[in-house]
Design an enzyme around this catalytic site. Structure first.
Site, PDB file in Angstrom:
ATOM      1  N   HIS A 106       0.897  -1.356  -0.095  1.00 45.21           N
ATOM      2  CA  HIS A 106       0.035  -0.085  -0.103  1.00 45.21           C
ATOM      3  C   HIS A 106       1.003   1.021   0.008  1.00 45.21           C
ATOM      4  O   HIS A 106       1.467   1.301   0.899  1.00 45.21           O
ATOM      5  CB  HIS A 106      -0.795   0.094   1.120  1.00 45.21           C
ATOM      6  CG  HIS A 106      -1.898   1.109   1.194  1.00 45.21           C
ATOM      7  ND1 HIS A 106      -3.121   1.114   0.982  1.00 45.21           N
ATOM      8  CD2 HIS A 106      -1.745   2.500   1.814  1.00 45.21           C
ATOM      9  CE1 HIS A 106      -3.636   2.243   1.190  1.00 45.21           C
ATOM     10  NE2 HIS A 106      -2.827   3.184   1.659  1.00 45.21           N
TER      11      HIS A 106
ATOM     12  N   CYS B 206      -4.303   9.804   4.965  1.00 48.38           N
ATOM     13  CA  CYS B 206      -4.771   9.365   6.413  1.00 48.38           C
ATOM     14  C   CYS B 206      -5.203  10.670   6.994  1.00 48.38           C
ATOM     15  O   CYS B 206      -4.416  11.692   7.465  1.00 48.38           O
ATOM     16  CB  CYS B 206      -3.798   8.613   7.111  1.00 48.38           C
ATOM     17  SG  CYS B 206      -4.158   7.987   8.734  1.00 48.38           S
TER      18      CYS B 206
END
Length: 303
Positions: free
Chosen positions: A209, A242
């Protein structure tokens, strides 16, 4: 000299990682529209959303409704992220058959993301993984901030490989190494992936990722390829980030990754031009240009 060949699986995470940091809420109908577009462009695995408390990530509040409404497409896996047993309960009720669960390798990130230490998060995840596996779910277990932390900086590779080893012993189907803050470089990616691969059973897949915070996302993908990784996360248009990490930017763009892999002779089954069109539509919806490049480049004849 690079020697690549074969097939690569890209999991698109635009609808989860991409949207979780957006102020604009997407309706069920809008999410279904993009799901159809991603599948039509050849994506074989799509992360639909996450089963988290809506107070934490309000953009994911309608994940249950999306799963209840979407029409399965042959050959396409619709997956989701869960964080706890309550999320697993919701996912099972929604009929999800592929799930991601993860912990952070960083103490600070773990506390900001889950309000738990790494040890506490690891202890909590074990019964979740075991129950999901017992229910016949395909389980991907992730390690966030594995290649660097936006708060702490470098992460000890031995800590990452130890978590990966424990995942392998539990019997998960896939281990995901996440560069959550986008701090990795290709040498680091290759070394960590090689070390993790050594501690996992041969039957356990390894995936990456990657975020593109410092512009090294695709270079890190190539390093992962050289280390034997054949599953990568990406997000339409390079959207993402995030919400708990300052300055963390988006994932590598799905259309850019698919183009790069095609140029290197690897098969993904993805039409990156169709994704480019979908990205331009998304840009119109969001009212801004996204980081992905191939949506705005004329690449000539299709491969």
């Amino acid at each position: 000299m690079y020697h690549f060949g074969g097939k690569v699986l890209i999991e698109d995470e635009f609808l989860r990682d991409g949207l979780q940091n957006e102020a604009r809420a997407f309706t069920v109908a809008e999410k279904l529209h993009y799901l159809d577009g991603l599948a039509a462009a050849g994506l074989k695995r799509i992360q639909v959303g996450s089963f988290v408390h809506p107070e934490w990530v309000p953009q994911m509040a309608n994940t249950d409704a999306v799963f209840a409404t979407l029409l399965p497409r042959p050959g396409v896996t619709y997956t989701a992220l869960i964080l706890n047993m309550a999320g697993l309960d919701r996912a099972l009720a929604a009929g999800v058959r592929h799930l991601s669960v993860s912990v952070s390798a960083s103490e600070t990130h773990s506390r900001k993301n889950l309000n738990k230490s790494v040890a506490e998060a690891r202890a909590q995840i074990v019964p979740i993984l075991e129950r999901a596996l017992a229910e016949g779910i395909a389980v991907r277990a992730g390690i966030q901030s594995a290649l660097g932390c936006g708060f702490e900086g470098p992460i000890d590779p031995a800590s990452v490989t130890e978590i990966a080893r424990a995942y392998g012993e539990i019997g998960v189907h896939e281990v995901n190494i996440a560069d959550t803050a986008g701090l990795a470089n290709p040498v680091q990616v290759h070394a960590l992936c090689a070390h993790v691969r050594e501690v996992l059973p041969a039957t356990t897949a390894l995936s990456l990722h990657l975020h593109d915070t410092r512009g090294l996302g695709l270079a890190n993908m190539v390093a992962g390829l050289e280390a034997g990784v054949r599953i990568f996360d990406a997000a339409l248009g390079g959207l993402g980030g995030c919400p708990f990490i300052p300055a963390a930017t988006g994932n590598i763009a799905t259309e850019d990754a698919a183009f790069a892999l095609a140029e290197m002779g690897l098969s993904t089954g993805i039409d990156y031009r169709a994704l480019g069109q979908l990205t331009r539509e998304l840009e119109a919806t969001l009212g801004r240009r996204l980081p992905g490049r191939m949506a705005h480049i004329d690449t000539g004849s299709s491969r």
